[in-house]
Each structure stands twice: as structure tokens, then as C-alpha cells.
Design an enzyme around this catalytic site. Structure first.
Site, PDB file in Angstrom:
ATOM      1  N   ASP A 108      26.951 -42.925  19.157  1.00  0.00           N
ATOM      2  CA  ASP A 108      27.114 -41.523  18.769  1.00  0.00           C
ATOM      3  C   ASP A 108      25.795 -41.078  18.131  1.00  0.00           C
ATOM      4  O   ASP A 108      24.861 -40.704  18.842  1.00  0.00           O
ATOM      5  CB  ASP A 108      28.326 -41.441  17.833  1.00  0.00           C
ATOM      6  CG  ASP A 108      28.714 -40.030  17.457  1.00  0.00           C
ATOM      7  OD1 ASP A 108      28.125 -39.078  17.998  1.00  0.00           O
ATOM      8  OD2 ASP A 108      29.606 -39.855  16.619  1.00  0.00           O
ATOM      9  N   LYS A 136      26.589 -40.688  23.747  1.00  0.00           N
ATOM     10  CA  LYS A 136      26.566 -39.222  23.649  1.00  0.00           C
ATOM     11  C   LYS A 136      25.146 -38.774  23.334  1.00  0.00           C
ATOM     12  O   LYS A 136      24.782 -38.638  22.171  1.00  0.00           O
ATOM     13  CB  LYS A 136      27.475 -38.766  22.499  1.00  0.00           C
ATOM     14  CG  LYS A 136      28.953 -38.884  22.753  1.00  0.00           C
ATOM     15  CD  LYS A 136      29.710 -38.373  21.528  1.00  0.00           C
ATOM     16  CE  LYS A 136      31.194 -38.339  21.783  1.00  0.00           C
ATOM     17  NZ  LYS A 136      31.947 -38.009  20.555  1.00  0.00           N
TER      18      LYS A 136
END
Ligand code: PRP
Length: 187
Positions: A108, A136
């Protein structure tokens, strides 16, 4: 095969079981080829999230390997995050002089993997690589090397295949997008 209902909290399925299975097999084949000459590979899974991916990945490897785990304190993932990470459970075996592959379910901000990479590097493994199932890119705060990546995914709240919302949905066999109202009203 039983038919499992998709929970109402799941807005849509992003990666279904078949898609995941194919990609995990590809990653395992690639890793098996890269480590073909290596006989002291250690997979280090990061609890809790990585246990599902690690389990599937390891069982598709054709090279000898040991499975180990670590656990980290989760930092405050609110709007303002310090990115401070702390090791709360270490591997059972020493990784010094061995070939280490860190296995993560998700990248992340990157703070977790960045911390882990440095921490393991300091232990002088023979080699150190990272395997991440989903990443991501829009969320990354620090640049971390990913050697094996399953998928790049959009910046949405994902659950299943190890990923959770308040420890729920972690063992869904697919990766789904959580309905916004779940974390906007319950949180
Ligand atoms: C998740 C995931 C990674 C980390 C990635 O763990 O498993 O370890 O967050 O986020 P980052 O790139 O922003 O650091 P989490 O803290 O949710 O714990 P869990 O695996 O026990 O659910």
C-alpha cells in the site's frame, strides 16, 4: 463445489478465484525457475494477511523451501500516518546466510515492506527478494523493490485472499472491493 454467496458488503469482485489461481501458478513457476539451483530458500510471510497467498504460492513451488513467519505492529493507517513499523514476532529460524523471499499480500504505502527489507538486509542473508500479490501504485509513499508482483490494483478498499476490513472478509477466496458505506459508516 458449493456456491458461496458474495456478501452484500462487497461492491464487486476485482480478482476472481480462477484469475488468482493462474497468476499464483505463474509466480510460483517463475520463482521455481529463479531458485532452481538454490536449496536454502526461506519464504517469510508477513502475518496476518500473507498467510493465504503464501500457502497457495508455497504449494505450487517445485524447489525446496522452508516457510517462516513474522508479525508486525500495525501503525495508524489514518489520514496522517507516521509509517512507524515494529517487529512483534520474529522468524523461528535465522536468515543469515540464507536465500530469503519476503511474501506480502499487499503493498500500500510501502512503509511495511521498506521496513522489512532493511531489517532483513541487516541480517546478512545471501539474497533477499520480495514477492507481493497486489500493489497499489497510487498509494506508494516510499520506493520499495518488488521482485515478483501478482497484480497492480486501483486505490480502493480491497478484501479477501488475506486482506481484511477489521479482520473480516480475510478468507474470501477472491479479492473484492468493499462497499464504501461499510468503512464510512461503521468506521
Ligand atoms: C497490511 C499488509 C501489509 C501492509 C501493507 O497489513 O498485509 O503488511 O498492510 O501496507 P503498507 O504498504 O501501507 O505498509 P495490516 O497492517 O493490515 O495487518 P494484517 O496483515 O494483520 O491485516
Amino acid at each position: 463445489m458449493g456456491h458461496r454467496e458474495i456478501p452484500a458488503e462487497i461492491e464487486r469482485v476485482l480478482l476472481d478465484e480462477a484469475t488468482i489461481r493462474v497468476r499464483v501458478r505463474e509466480l510460483a513457476a517463475q520463482i521455481s525457475a529463479d531458485y532452481a539451483e538454490i536449496n536454502d530458500l526461506v519464504l517469510v510471510g508477513v502475518l496476518k494477511g500473507a498467510f493465504v497467498f503464501l500457502s497457495d504460492l508455497a504449494r505450487n513451488l517445485t524447489v525446496p523451501h522452508e516457510v517462516d513467519f513474522i508479525a508486525l505492529s500495525s501503525y495508524n493507517k489514518g489520514v496522517v500516518s507516521t509509517g512507524a513499523v515494529r517487529l512483534i514476532m520474529d522468524t523461528r529460524s535465522s536468515v543469515t546466510g540464507r536465500n530469503v523471499l519476503i511474501v506480502e499480500d499487499i503493498l500500500d504505502t510501502g512503509y511495511t515492506l521498506d521496513y522489512l527489507f532493511r531489517a532483513f538486509q541487516a541480517r546478512k542473508p545471501t539474497s533477499l527478494r520480495t514477492c507481493v500479490f497486489v500493489s497499489k501504485p497510487d498509494r506508494h509513499q516510499v520506493k520499495v523493490p518488488i521482485d515478483y508482483l501478482g497484480f497492480e490494483v486501483p486505490d480502493e478498499w480491497l478484501v479477501g485472499y488475506g486482506l481484511d476490513y477489521a479482520d473480516r472478509f480475510r478468507t474470501l477466496p477472491y479479492i473484492g472491493v468493499l462497499e464504501r458505506e461499510v468503512y464510512e459508516t461503521e468506521g
